[in-house]
Scaffold this motif. Structure first.
Motif, short mmCIF file in Angstrom:
data_model
loop_
_atom_site.label_atom_id
_atom_site.label_comp_id
_atom_site.label_asym_id
_atom_site.label_seq_id
_atom_site.Cartn_x
_atom_site.Cartn_y
_atom_site.Cartn_z
N THR A 54 1.03 -1.35 -0.14
CA THR A 54 0.09 0.00 0.00
C THR A 54 0.88 1.22 -0.01
O THR A 54 0.26 2.28 -0.14
N LEU A 55 1.93 1.29 0.09
CA LEU A 55 3.14 2.34 0.00
C LEU A 55 3.08 3.05 -1.31
O LEU A 55 2.89 2.24 -2.18
N ASP A 56 3.10 4.37 -1.32
CA ASP A 56 3.07 4.92 -2.52
C ASP A 56 4.53 4.93 -3.15
O ASP A 56 5.50 5.39 -2.57
N ARG A 57 4.53 4.10 -4.12
CA ARG A 57 5.96 3.85 -4.77
C ARG A 57 6.68 4.84 -5.59
O ARG A 57 7.90 4.76 -5.93
N ASN A 58 5.87 6.18 -5.63
CA ASN A 58 6.41 7.42 -6.29
C ASN A 58 7.48 7.94 -5.12
O ASN A 58 8.33 8.75 -5.30
N GLU A 59 6.88 7.62 -3.93
CA GLU A 59 7.77 8.19 -2.62
C GLU A 59 8.69 7.34 -2.15
O GLU A 59 9.71 7.60 -1.56
N TRP A 60 8.39 6.10 -2.27
CA TRP A 60 9.05 4.93 -1.35
C TRP A 60 9.59 3.66 -2.27
O TRP A 60 8.82 3.18 -3.25
N THR A 61 10.87 3.27 -2.24
CA THR A 61 11.43 2.01 -2.94
C THR A 61 11.29 1.07 -1.66
O THR A 61 11.55 1.37 -0.53
N ILE A 62 10.62 0.04 -2.14
CA ILE A 62 10.38 -1.05 -0.97
C ILE A 62 11.16 -2.37 -1.31
O ILE A 62 11.25 -2.89 -2.41
N THR A 63 12.05 -2.90 -0.22
CA THR A 63 12.98 -3.87 -0.53
C THR A 63 12.45 -4.84 0.68
O THR A 63 12.46 -4.68 1.96
N TRP A 64 12.04 -6.10 0.06
CA TRP A 64 11.60 -7.05 1.03
C TRP A 64 12.61 -8.33 1.03
O TRP A 64 12.95 -8.82 -0.01
N ILE A 65 13.07 -8.63 2.28
CA ILE A 65 14.19 -9.77 2.13
C ILE A 65 13.51 -10.73 3.09
O ILE A 65 13.41 -10.72 4.41
N HIS A 66 13.26 -11.98 2.58
CA HIS A 66 12.85 -13.16 3.27
C HIS A 66 14.03 -14.21 3.71
O HIS A 66 14.84 -14.62 2.81
N LEU A 67 14.02 -14.26 5.01
CA LEU A 67 15.22 -15.23 5.28
C LEU A 67 14.82 -16.44 5.55
O LEU A 67 13.57 -16.79 6.28
N PHE A 68 15.48 -17.49 5.28
CA PHE A 68 15.42 -19.05 5.41
C PHE A 68 16.34 -19.52 6.54
O PHE A 68 17.38 -18.64 6.74
N ARG A 69 16.30 -20.59 7.19
CA ARG A 69 17.13 -21.27 8.10
C ARG A 69 18.09 -21.84 7.27
O ARG A 69 19.37 -22.00 7.88
#
Length: 476
Positions: free
Chosen positions: A190-205
């Motif tokens: 839902t973040l405004d991607r004109n204002e924010w870059t979003i980086t999602w890092i999913h960690l595994f074991r």
């Protein structure tokens, strides 16, 4: 104390550089400042500084004042060593690469996003489609319908008001299966991607992380090596502001601590425009130091286990129940006893006409039936929405049995932590609920009655009695 605003750094035959380190208190910030001042290219992941005796500097406080003093006034210079990651051929580039280095090509997989999702603080359902779910480490489904219980909205509010607006370092904590990750991804969508870059890092074991980047109308994803985290974060982004969400963090996970350090140092270098959130797969963080939390602006938000009333409220919504009913194994048997069909696509009036029932009575009967389905599965699933809504009962049973089988030293666990600071498999066997009053601490509970049965079978009734007395709570 002398002025420690400018640090002397030198590499081999290059002239001494005075690097502006004003206000920087962490070694990662020093290294980043050196990188930028000497134009060290992004491909070089490791920056090391050594004193005149060849000892590596690993803490800002360990740097003597002499290295901040002007050279002409008798100051000293730290020696710089820059090391590229293994995938980079340093011999073909030289220490600082060509004058106009090209950014290293990556194997990002790109797709287009149709739109930015919207959030309504009064909504009761939120839908994540496959374009957002794919390659995030979360359930890879065509769509995931989320029930917006009160903690869903409170987590959204924490992320917006405290993290985005106030810049705190946010930790989302709670037992597995409470909806922390799906809510965090919903927030990111839902973040405004004109204002924010979003980086999602999913960690595994036990395998390398998955990285997803949302910029404008583009979604990029790929598997990354832990040593690449700093490079990925330093890469140019389309917008001025950048938020990183680390999902699945656990202190026992391979490389998790080092990845967190890299992200923490990245945030420290520009707190005005950078945000960091950790979605933890444990009920609490490692042992933290209050003074460090204060300096880092750390704030925690707890996502508690579901209550049976929240499960019932969710399944009473037809749009939600339609998407989760396959996880209720006993659906046909219970339907036969109630003489109703949940599969007919007809209105309540039409259903009432077929069954010769009042429409209000039919709605009540369906609600009673769904309540019975929830109560039956709650015996196994307890307060885990993942167990309740994503997995059939046979899978839940298998998962809990495997978890109990992996427990080796339960006595020390009960004696030392009673759950909130345990890591690994033990967290799967317990739920977490808020205290009954503001002054009452969070309460730990055995995950479900079936989990309690398994523990009693393996450990004996005396230990389980002691455990239940220690962590007793009324929610299960």
């Amino acid at each position: 104390m002398s002025d420690r605003s400018y640090l002397n750094v030198k590499h081999k035959d290059l002239p001494n550089a005075e690097v502006n380190v004003t206000g920087i208190t962490r070694m990662g910030g020093i290294q980043q400042a050196v990188k930028e001042a000497l134009s060290v290219p992004i491909g070089y992941g490791l920056i090391q500084l050594f004193d005149k005796d060849g000892h590596e500097i690993t803490d800002v406080d360990d740097i003597p004042d002499a290295y901040f003093k002007k050279i002409k006034e008798g100051g000293l210079s730290l020696a710089l060593q820059a090391t590229p990651p293994p995938s980079r051929d340093a011999s073909s580039v030289g220490l600082f690469g060509p004058k106009n280095p090209k950014r290293q090509k990556t194997d990002w997989s790109e797709s287009c996003l149709s739109s930015i999702l919207t959030y309504d603080p009064h909504s009761i359902l939120f839908q994540l489609d496959s374009e957002y779910l794919a390659n995030t480490g979360l359930p890879d489904k065509k769509k995931l319908v989320l029930y917006c219980r009160s903690l869903f909205h409170k987590q959204f509010d924490f992320l917006v008001e405290r993290v985005i607006k106030e810049g705190v370092f946010g930790w989302i904590l709670g037992p597995p299966g409470t909806g922390k990750s799906t809510t965090a991804l919903a927030f990111a969508s839902t973040l405004d991607r004109n204002e924010w870059t979003i980086t999602w890092i999913h960690l595994f074991r036990s395998k390398h992380p998955i990285c997803v980047r949302l910029e404008g109308e583009t979604k990029k994803s790929r598997t990354i090596h832990p040593n690449e985290i700093a490079n990925v974060l330093e890469a140019e982004v389309a917008s001025k502001n950048h938020i990183v969400l680390i999902d699945g963090y656990a202190t026992a996970g391979n490389d998790h601590i080092e990845i967190l350090k890299d992200c923490d140092e990245w945030r420290d270098y520009n707190r005005e425009n950078r945000r960091l959130v950790v979605v933890c797969s444990m009920s609490s963080r490692f042992k933290s130091k209050p003074e460090e939390d204060l300096q880092d602006l750390v704030e925690e938000f707890y996502v508690f286990s579901w209550t049976i009333d929240e499960f019932i409220s969710a399944v009473n919504l037809d749009d939600f129940f339609t998407n989760v009913k396959e996880s209720f194994d006993s659906i046909e048997a219970v339907a036969e006893t109630k003489a109703i069909s949940e599969t007919e696509s007809v209105s309540e009036t039409e259903s009432a006409s077929k069954t010769r029932m009042d429409p209000i009575d039919l709605v009540q009967q369906r609600q009673d039936w769904r309540k019975e389905l929830v109560a039956s599965k709650f015996y196994f699933a307890g307060g885990s929405s993942r167990f309740m809504f994503l997995f059939p009962t046979v899978k839940v049973i298998q998962y809990l049995q495997n978890s109990v089988d992996e427990v080796s030293d339960f006595n020390s666990y009960v004696r030392v932590s009673t759950g909130t600071r345990a890591d690994g498999v033990v967290n799967r066997l317990f739920s977490l609920y808020p205290g009954l009053s503001r002054n009452d601490g969070n309460k730990v509970s055995i995950a479900s009655q079936y989990a309690g049965y398994l523990l009693a079978t393996k450990l004996g009734p005396d230990l389980v009695y002691h455990l239940a007395k220690t962590i007793r709570h009324d929610c299960n």
